[in-house]
Write a protein that holds these residues in place. Structure first.
Motif, mmCIF file in Angstrom:
data_model
loop_
_atom_site.group_PDB
_atom_site.id
_atom_site.type_symbol
_atom_site.label_atom_id
_atom_site.label_comp_id
_atom_site.label_asym_id
_atom_site.label_seq_id
_atom_site.Cartn_x
_atom_site.Cartn_y
_atom_site.Cartn_z
ATOM 1 N N THR A 215 0.827 -1.203 0.000
ATOM 2 C CA THR A 215 0.000 0.000 0.000
ATOM 3 C C THR A 215 0.863 1.254 0.000
ATOM 4 O O THR A 215 0.563 2.234 -0.707
ATOM 5 N N ALA A 216 1.946 1.242 0.761
ATOM 6 C CA ALA A 216 2.859 2.383 0.765
ATOM 7 C C ALA A 216 3.417 2.635 -0.630
ATOM 8 O O ALA A 216 3.526 3.785 -1.082
ATOM 9 N N ARG A 217 3.739 1.551 -1.333
ATOM 10 C CA ARG A 217 4.223 1.726 -2.711
ATOM 11 C C ARG A 217 3.126 2.273 -3.618
ATOM 12 O O ARG A 217 3.394 3.048 -4.540
ATOM 13 N N GLY A 218 1.881 1.889 -3.344
ATOM 14 C CA GLY A 218 0.771 2.434 -4.109
ATOM 15 C C GLY A 218 0.589 3.924 -3.887
ATOM 16 O O GLY A 218 0.284 4.672 -4.828
ATOM 17 N N PHE A 219 0.791 4.383 -2.669
ATOM 18 C CA PHE A 219 0.716 5.819 -2.390
ATOM 19 C C PHE A 219 1.848 6.560 -3.109
ATOM 20 O O PHE A 219 1.630 7.667 -3.628
ATOM 21 N N GLU A 220 3.012 5.971 -3.154
ATOM 22 C CA GLU A 220 4.107 6.587 -3.901
ATOM 23 C C GLU A 220 3.762 6.684 -5.386
ATOM 24 O O GLU A 220 4.037 7.700 -6.037
ATOM 25 N N ASP A 221 3.153 5.635 -5.923
ATOM 26 C CA ASP A 221 2.719 5.663 -7.327
ATOM 27 C C ASP A 221 1.776 6.840 -7.577
ATOM 28 O O ASP A 221 1.881 7.532 -8.596
ATOM 29 N N VAL A 222 0.852 7.032 -6.651
ATOM 30 C CA VAL A 222 -0.129 8.110 -6.808
ATOM 31 C C VAL A 222 0.559 9.465 -6.814
ATOM 32 O O VAL A 222 0.261 10.328 -7.664
ATOM 33 N N VAL A 223 1.467 9.691 -5.899
ATOM 34 C CA VAL A 223 2.147 10.994 -5.847
ATOM 35 C C VAL A 223 2.910 11.250 -7.138
ATOM 36 O O VAL A 223 2.888 12.368 -7.680
ATOM 37 N N ARG A 224 3.571 10.222 -7.662
ATOM 38 C CA ARG A 224 4.299 10.406 -8.928
ATOM 39 C C ARG A 224 3.342 10.730 -10.078
ATOM 40 O O ARG A 224 3.719 11.423 -11.028
ATOM 41 N N ALA A 225 2.123 10.225 -10.003
ATOM 42 C CA ALA A 225 1.145 10.404 -11.087
ATOM 43 C C ALA A 225 0.345 11.688 -10.962
ATOM 44 O O ALA A 225 -0.430 12.014 -11.875
ATOM 45 N N LEU A 284 -6.066 16.382 -1.287
ATOM 46 C CA LEU A 284 -6.555 15.077 -1.726
ATOM 47 C C LEU A 284 -6.511 14.136 -0.531
ATOM 48 O O LEU A 284 -5.444 13.918 0.049
ATOM 49 N N LEU A 285 -7.656 13.589 -0.162
ATOM 50 C CA LEU A 285 -7.727 12.567 0.875
ATOM 51 C C LEU A 285 -7.774 11.218 0.169
ATOM 52 O O LEU A 285 -8.736 10.917 -0.546
ATOM 53 N N LEU A 286 -6.738 10.420 0.363
ATOM 54 C CA LEU A 286 -6.651 9.098 -0.262
ATOM 55 C C LEU A 286 -6.683 8.042 0.832
ATOM 56 O O LEU A 286 -5.775 7.955 1.663
ATOM 57 N N ASP A 287 -7.745 7.244 0.826
ATOM 58 C CA ASP A 287 -7.944 6.160 1.783
ATOM 59 C C ASP A 287 -7.969 4.873 0.967
ATOM 60 O O ASP A 287 -8.922 4.624 0.212
ATOM 61 N N ALA A 288 -6.916 4.050 1.093
ATOM 62 C CA ALA A 288 -6.786 2.910 0.194
ATOM 63 C C ALA A 288 -5.978 1.806 0.859
ATOM 64 O O ALA A 288 -5.162 2.065 1.750
ATOM 65 N N GLY A 289 -6.190 0.577 0.414
ATOM 66 C CA GLY A 289 -5.441 -0.545 0.961
ATOM 67 C C GLY A 289 -5.326 -1.669 -0.033
ATOM 68 O O GLY A 289 -6.295 -2.015 -0.717
ATOM 69 N N VAL A 290 -4.140 -2.257 -0.124
ATOM 70 C CA VAL A 290 -3.918 -3.445 -0.946
ATOM 71 C C VAL A 290 -4.355 -4.670 -0.155
ATOM 72 O O VAL A 290 -4.044 -4.804 1.033
ATOM 73 N N SER A 446 2.865 1.040 9.314
ATOM 74 C CA SER A 446 2.862 1.882 8.105
ATOM 75 C C SER A 446 3.829 3.052 8.226
ATOM 76 O O SER A 446 3.601 4.112 7.649
ATOM 77 N N SER A 447 4.930 2.858 8.930
ATOM 78 C CA SER A 447 5.887 3.952 9.156
ATOM 79 C C SER A 447 6.606 4.377 7.878
ATOM 80 O O SER A 447 7.255 5.429 7.858
ATOM 81 N N ALA A 448 6.522 3.594 6.811
ATOM 82 C CA ALA A 448 7.173 3.978 5.548
ATOM 83 C C ALA A 448 6.542 5.217 4.930
ATOM 84 O O ALA A 448 7.173 5.883 4.101
ATOM 85 N N LEU A 449 5.323 5.542 5.321
ATOM 86 C CA LEU A 449 4.653 6.735 4.800
ATOM 87 C C LEU A 449 4.728 7.859 5.830
ATOM 88 O O LEU A 449 4.399 7.652 7.000
#
Length: 466
Positions: A215-225, A284-290, A446-449
């Motif tokens: 999920t942390a990697r997914g949030f990084e994907d979003v920021v890049r996009a 942007l409020l992003l609430d998401a989970g893999v 989730s400390s990576a975020l």
């Protein structure tokens, strides 16, 4: 009769010659020597605990059935969480039956034969719902036994296993419900199946950590996009799609419908329409989970400045929520009441609203107008895990090592709320993290975020440069 008035099957009739031809010339696709699933050792322990709780009773736990999305198209199947917890299986229509002797049997629909006569031998290429050529191959009985380390039997034999009284996990499979008379003890079974998941074993904790990391990697994907999403008329859906790609690449799917809420949409707690534009002047409020392949889900929320930097008023709101979350996290430890972390977070929110002049006092519950919901929940196979547990064991219970939960305070300042200064209206902020209760406190999974506003800005800037 005109063709468009014919309401029969779209499938063309099969000639005797074609039916015979389809039964021959196939290579053996059986998988010998299957390695047992790593989950099998854990599911066996869980079934043993279930037998110990209900000794001498017949217990029936279905996986669930396919759900029609439209006409002859089904939703992608996901088994009931209790069934997955006890078996590791993910096939529709399966039923776990534990006999009064304690013997567990998994009743399943095995791979259809290719050499049988009649309709049975045609399923693999004609049945659009179950046929192997339409939806993929199912395990044979031998393969299912090897994989799940449990005795398996053909689903056709289920009726003979359901003779006599039984506790049934109801509301999952209507055909099973209809076969076994309902009894008061059914509710007790559903409750225990929830409560036994309150404490996670080491395998579950590892799965949840994998879900959180993905999920942390997914949030990084979003920021890049975000630069591309900001130009799209449905930027929220762009964000949803980017995260959804990560979820499908690294797991089964998202663990729940992604909330990609920009601007005032963030004030809608479960905004899943995700059809709005992104405005660089807003949040942007992003609430998401893999959700992992074995169905454990993360649940993380970050509120991000779409410009890359918080405005003064956005930072004001964000910092109050951040301090509330810190207070909630600090309250997590074994022996603390489950509701303590929510109360700690809300005390900070109420005091902040008073300091802003929004409320005249922090002593009553008027702050709830601006927060609306609880500050967290158990997490596991379900995003809101263990929902059937008794209040005494969950909501009014105490925390124990091995529990995994979220801490997610928020402020939802509605755009039409006249009790608020105009500059605060339409701002929604939630910060949500996943935590494991340990022997002496809690570990932030989730400390990576980043959470602190300065760190969020630096993190977004660094990702933008890549």
């Amino acid at each position: 009769m005109s063709e468009h008035l014919n309401t029969g099957s779209h499938d063309l009739p099969v000639s005797d010659a074609l039916a015979a031809f389809m039964t021959t010339g196939w290579e053996d696709t059986g998988r010998a020597g299957l390695t047992p699933s790593p989950l099998a050792a854990y599911t066996a322990k869980r079934r043993a605990a279930l037998v110990q709780r209900f000794p001498g009773e017949r217990l029936v736990i279905p996986s669930g059935t396919l759900k029609v999305r439209s006409n002859d198209c089904d939703h992608r199947f996901r088994p009931h969480s209790a069934y997955a917890y006890l078996t590791g299986g993910q096939e529709p229509d399966d039923v776990l039956v534990i006999a009064p002797s304690g013997q567990a049997t998994l009743f399943t629909r095995p791979r259809s034969p290719r050499s049988a006569e009649g309709e049975a031998g045609q399923e693999f290429y004609r049945d659009r719902r179950y046929g192997e050529f339409w939806v993929g191959a199912r395990p044979t009985l031998e393969e299912a036994e090897a994989l799940h380390q449990i005795e398996c039997a053909h689903l056709d034999r289920l009726p003979e296993a359901l003779t006599g009284p039984a506790r049934v996990l109801r509301g999952v499979d209507a055909s099973v419900d209809a076969r076994v008379p309902e009894q008061e003890g059914d509710a007790e079974l559903a409750t225990f199946l929830s409560e036994m998941r309150l404490i996670k074993d080491e395998w579950e904790i590892a799965e949840l950590q994998h879900a959180v990391d993905a999920t942390a990697r997914g949030f990084e994907d979003v920021v890049r996009a975000l630069p591309r999403a900001l130009t799209h008329p449905r930027g929220e859906r762009y964000v949803e799609g980017v995260f959804g790609l990560r979820a499908r690449l690294e797991g089964n799917a998202t663990g729940y419908e992604t909330i990609a809420a920009s601007g005032a949409h963030a004030c809608v707690l479960h905004w899943i329409r995700n059809d709005g534009r992104l405005n660089p002047a807003e949040l942007l409020l992003l609430d998401a989970g893999v959700e992992t392949d074995d169905l454990y889900t993360a649940d993380i929320t970050r509120t991000l400045p779409l410009s890359g930097r918080f405005s003064p008023v956005q930072r004001q709101v964000y910092e109050l929520v951040y301090e509330a979350q810190n207070a909630g996290i600090a309250a997590l430890r074994p022996g603390a009441r489950f509701r303590d972390f929510h109360r700690a977070a809300m005390a900070v929110i109420a005091e902040g609203l008073r300091d802003w002049g929004v409320l005249s006092s922090a002593e009553d519950d008027l702050y709830r107008r601006y927060t609306l919901c609880s500050s967290g929940h158990m997490l596991g196979l379900d995003v809101h895990d263990c929902a059937k547990a008794r209040a005494s064991q969950y909501l009014d219970g105490v925390l124990e090592a091995g529990q995994v939960l979220t801490v997610e305070p928020g402020l939802y300042l509605q755009p039409d709320d006249l009790t608020l200064p105009r500059e605060l209206r339409g701002i929604g902020v939630r910060i949500e993290d996943d935590l494991l209760i340990t022997e002496d406190g809690a570990r932030l999974m989730s400390s990576a975020l980043p959470r602190r506003p300065d760190e969020v800005e630096s993190w977004m800037a660094a990702l933008a440069e890549r």
